[in-house]
Design a protein around this motif. Structure first.
Motif, PDB file in Angstrom:
ATOM      1  N   GLY A 161       7.054  -1.419  10.576  1.00 20.95           N
ATOM      2  CA  GLY A 161       6.662  -2.734   9.858  1.00 20.95           C
ATOM      3  C   GLY A 161       5.902  -2.135   8.239  1.00 20.95           C
ATOM      4  N   ARG A 162       5.528  -3.021   8.076  1.00 20.42           N
ATOM      5  CA  ARG A 162       4.381  -2.709   7.028  1.00 20.42           C
ATOM      6  C   ARG A 162       2.994  -2.560   6.826  1.00 20.42           C
ATOM      7  N   HIS A 163       2.495  -1.810   6.032  1.00 17.40           N
ATOM      8  CA  HIS A 163       1.512  -0.904   5.935  1.00 17.40           C
ATOM      9  C   HIS A 163       1.160  -0.562   4.373  1.00 17.40           C
ATOM     10  N   LEU A 164      -0.467  -1.252   4.302  1.00 13.51           N
ATOM     11  CA  LEU A 164      -0.797  -0.463   3.051  1.00 13.51           C
ATOM     12  C   LEU A 164      -1.658   0.380   3.506  1.00 13.51           C
ATOM     13  N   LEU A 165      -1.600   1.862   3.054  1.00 16.15           N
ATOM     14  CA  LEU A 165      -2.405   2.924   2.821  1.00 16.15           C
ATOM     15  C   LEU A 165      -3.250   3.179   1.961  1.00 16.15           C
ATOM     16  N   VAL A 166      -4.567   2.982   2.406  1.00 10.34           N
ATOM     17  CA  VAL A 166      -5.967   3.003   0.989  1.00 10.34           C
ATOM     18  C   VAL A 166      -6.152   4.345   1.122  1.00 10.34           C
ATOM     19  N   VAL A 167      -5.747   5.626   0.031  1.00 11.66           N
ATOM     20  CA  VAL A 167      -6.349   6.819   0.566  1.00 11.66           C
ATOM     21  C   VAL A 167      -7.545   7.455  -0.188  1.00 11.66           C
ATOM     22  N   GLN A 168      -8.024   8.570   0.435  1.00 13.10           N
ATOM     23  CA  GLN A 168      -9.364   8.785  -0.153  1.00 13.10           C
ATOM     24  C   GLN A 168      -9.149   9.128  -1.515  1.00 13.10           C
ATOM     25  N   GLY A 169      -9.672   9.351  -1.743  1.00 11.57           N
ATOM     26  CA  GLY A 169      -9.736   9.632  -4.048  1.00 11.57           C
ATOM     27  C   GLY A 169      -8.625   8.845  -4.588  1.00 11.57           C
ATOM     28  N   GLY A 170      -8.913   8.021  -4.229  1.00 11.19           N
ATOM     29  CA  GLY A 170      -8.167   6.068  -4.988  1.00 11.19           C
ATOM     30  C   GLY A 170      -6.847   6.016  -5.520  1.00 11.19           C
ATOM     31  N   GLU A 171      -5.880   6.043  -4.202  1.00  4.37           N
ATOM     32  CA  GLU A 171      -4.800   5.932  -4.551  1.00  4.37           C
ATOM     33  C   GLU A 171      -4.358   4.622  -3.592  1.00  4.37           C
ATOM     34  N   LEU A 172      -3.417   3.521  -3.509  1.00  7.84           N
ATOM     35  CA  LEU A 172      -2.869   3.062  -2.588  1.00  7.84           C
ATOM     36  C   LEU A 172      -1.387   2.816  -2.688  1.00  7.84           C
ATOM     37  N   LEU A 173      -0.829   2.863  -1.323  1.00 10.93           N
ATOM     38  CA  LEU A 173       0.557   3.051  -1.674  1.00 10.93           C
ATOM     39  C   LEU A 173       0.900   1.698  -0.284  1.00 10.93           C
ATOM     40  N   ALA A 174       2.127   1.128  -0.260  1.00 13.06           N
ATOM     41  CA  ALA A 174       2.795   0.454   0.539  1.00 13.06           C
ATOM     42  C   ALA A 174       4.259   1.753   1.062  1.00 13.06           C
ATOM     43  N   VAL A 175       3.995   1.295   2.217  1.00 14.66           N
ATOM     44  CA  VAL A 175       4.601   1.988   3.498  1.00 14.66           C
ATOM     45  C   VAL A 175       5.321   1.135   4.376  1.00 14.66           C
ATOM     46  N   GLU A 176       6.410   1.696   5.092  1.00 15.27           N
ATOM     47  CA  GLU A 176       7.358   1.043   5.857  1.00 15.27           C
ATOM     48  C   GLU A 176       7.723   2.494   7.049  1.00 15.27           C
ATOM     49  N   ALA A 177       8.289   1.218   7.981  1.00 14.68           N
ATOM     50  CA  ALA A 177       8.046   2.525   9.449  1.00 14.68           C
ATOM     51  C   ALA A 177       9.089   1.847  10.035  1.00 14.68           C
ATOM     52  N   ARG A 178       9.963   1.680  10.549  1.00 18.24           N
ATOM     53  CA  ARG A 178      11.181   1.200  11.426  1.00 18.24           C
ATOM     54  C   ARG A 178      12.494   2.361  11.850  1.00 18.24           C
ATOM     55  N   PRO A 179      12.858   1.960  13.177  1.00 14.58           N
ATOM     56  CA  PRO A 179      13.149   3.032  14.224  1.00 14.58           C
ATOM     57  C   PRO A 179      14.286   3.225  13.551  1.00 14.58           C
ATOM     58  N   ALA A 180      14.611   4.534  14.073  1.00 14.78           N
ATOM     59  CA  ALA A 180      16.198   4.812  13.461  1.00 14.78           C
ATOM     60  C   ALA A 180      16.475   6.319  15.165  1.00 14.78           C
ATOM     61  N   GLY A 181      16.919   5.669  16.041  1.00 18.83           N
ATOM     62  CA  GLY A 181      17.090   6.808  17.171  1.00 18.83           C
ATOM     63  C   GLY A 181      15.955   7.093  17.959  1.00 18.83           C
ATOM     64  N   ARG A 182      15.306   8.006  17.978  1.00 21.35           N
ATOM     65  CA  ARG A 182      14.637   9.169  18.492  1.00 21.35           C
ATOM     66  C   ARG A 182      13.461   9.516  17.090  1.00 21.35           C
ATOM     67  N   TRP A 183      13.266   9.013  16.329  1.00 22.97           N
ATOM     68  CA  TRP A 183      13.136   8.963  14.921  1.00 22.97           C
ATOM     69  C   TRP A 183      12.962   7.877  13.725  1.00 22.97           C
ATOM     70  N   VAL A 184      11.355   7.538  13.622  1.00 24.25           N
ATOM     71  CA  VAL A 184      10.964   6.844  12.924  1.00 24.25           C
ATOM     72  C   VAL A 184      11.055   7.029  11.088  1.00 24.25           C
ATOM     73  N   VAL A 185      11.565   5.527  10.796  1.00 24.49           N
ATOM     74  CA  VAL A 185      12.466   6.758   8.944  1.00 24.49           C
ATOM     75  C   VAL A 185      10.758   5.660   8.303  1.00 24.49           C
ATOM     76  N   VAL A 186      10.325   6.417   7.484  1.00 20.39           N
ATOM     77  CA  VAL A 186       9.397   6.420   7.104  1.00 20.39           C
ATOM     78  C   VAL A 186       9.269   6.193   5.132  1.00 20.39           C
TER      79      VAL A 186
END
Length: 327
Positions: free
Chosen positions: A224-249
């Motif tokens: 699903g959706r996540h907010l990543l706080v990245v060391q060094g001062g960055e905020l990223l919106a991330v969405e992950a969903r299944p695709a067969g044996r893979w995960v699309v991010v």
């Protein structure tokens, strides 16, 4: 067509189908590209053939198997096939395109001028390979005598999906990207492979906490959706969903959340893991008093009566702190 040639084409088609079925089962032939190349020579009977894989990051093709083409011709296929005037027709049409089917007055562009004419090929065929609208690569075959008959093109068309699964690192799985402007990559939890799907993809995102979140044992609650706080001062919106044996991010830069600073978000993400002020201070390399001040500020901004309320907000937002800069 003689019965021997027909039997050869049938055997080649069955071999490709068997190889593609093996890939779908997670087995796969040792060299998929060679299986495609062998099929091209068996089905089309060319004097030259090539298997090209599309690299979405570099914006060009990569030759994964070939025979009969000069290095200069392969270089043209890699760098210029997608700029050829007929490329959109071949890609969107989903059918093999033969030289003989192109009006002589329209036979121009890099493929004709730098591959076909210099080598004096009399005919040939190209087929674009796609999975769910995602362009995977192409196959080419050329001949200097005779032509490519209707049955050859029909067999190639029937084998298109199987050829795709053999050329594509993602096994021909349809993994569409929802937002064209987002960075996106596919990640394989089984072996840790991360393959870029767009030029702005950052596969290194799956290192550290995000890989733990996406571990198969935690599916599907952690997708699903996540907010990543990245060391060094960055905020990223991330969405992950299944695709067969893979995960699309998919990922993109995100705006500040609820008026919180990046440092406050970082503190909040650590609190959501159950960390105490002392543990947060040790993780961030600051004093406990500084952490207490951050906690006081974020509670006020969130209008949360206590830490539990703030943690509930963090969990709902999918807030995760990355422990290392993303490169």
């Amino acid at each position: 067509m003689g019965s021997g040639l027909g039997a050869g084409r049938l055997a080649a088609a069955l071999a490709v189908r068997d190889a593609a079925d093996a890939v779908a089962r997670g087995e796969g032939p040792a060299d998929r590209a060679d299986a495609v190349l062998t099929a091209l020579f068996s089905v089309v009977s060319p004097c030259a053939a090539a298997v090209e894989r599309w690299d979405p990051v570099r914006g060009r093709h990569e030759t994964v198997a070939s025979a009969g083409y000069r290095d200069e011709a392969l270089g043209v296929m890699e760098a210029l096939f997608h700029e050829d005037p007929r490329f959109p027709v071949v890609r969107l049409g989903g059918r093999p395109l033969r030289v003989r089917d192109i009006d002589p007055a329209e036979r121009r562009g890099p493929m004709f001028e730098q591959v076909i004419l210099p080598a004096r090929f009399t005919d040939g065929v190209s087929l674009c390979l796609t999975a769910g609208g995602r362009y995977v690569g192409s196959v080419h075959a050329s001949t200097s005598s005779g032509g490519v008959d209707d049955e050859s093109t029909a067999v190639l068309r029937l084998l298109s999906a199987d050829l795709t699964s053999l050329v594509d690192p993602l096994d021909g799985m349809p993994v569409p990207v929802a937002s064209p402007d987002a960075g996106a990559f596919a990640w394989s939890p089984s072996d840790g492979r991360a393959l870029a799907l767009t030029p702005s993809a950052r596969p290194s995102l799956v290192s550290g906490p995000l890989a733990d979140l996406l571990a198969p044992a935690r599916w599907p609650s952690r997708l699903g959706r996540h907010l990543l706080v990245v060391q060094g001062g960055e905020l990223l919106a991330v969405e992950a969903r299944p695709a067969g044996r893979w995960v699309v991010v998919e990922h993109r830069p995100a705006a500040a959340l609820a008026g919180l600073s990046l440092r406050e978000l970082e503190v909040l993400a650590l609190l959501a893991t159950g960390a105490t002020n002392r543990m947060v201070a040790r993780s961030l390399g600051v004093g406990e008093r500084t952490v207490a001040t951050h906690v006081e500020h974020l509670l006020t901004k969130l209008d949360a009566g206590n830490r539990a309320g703030a943690v509930a907000f963090a969990v709902t937002a999918g807030l995760v702190r990355m422990q290392a800069p993303i490169v």
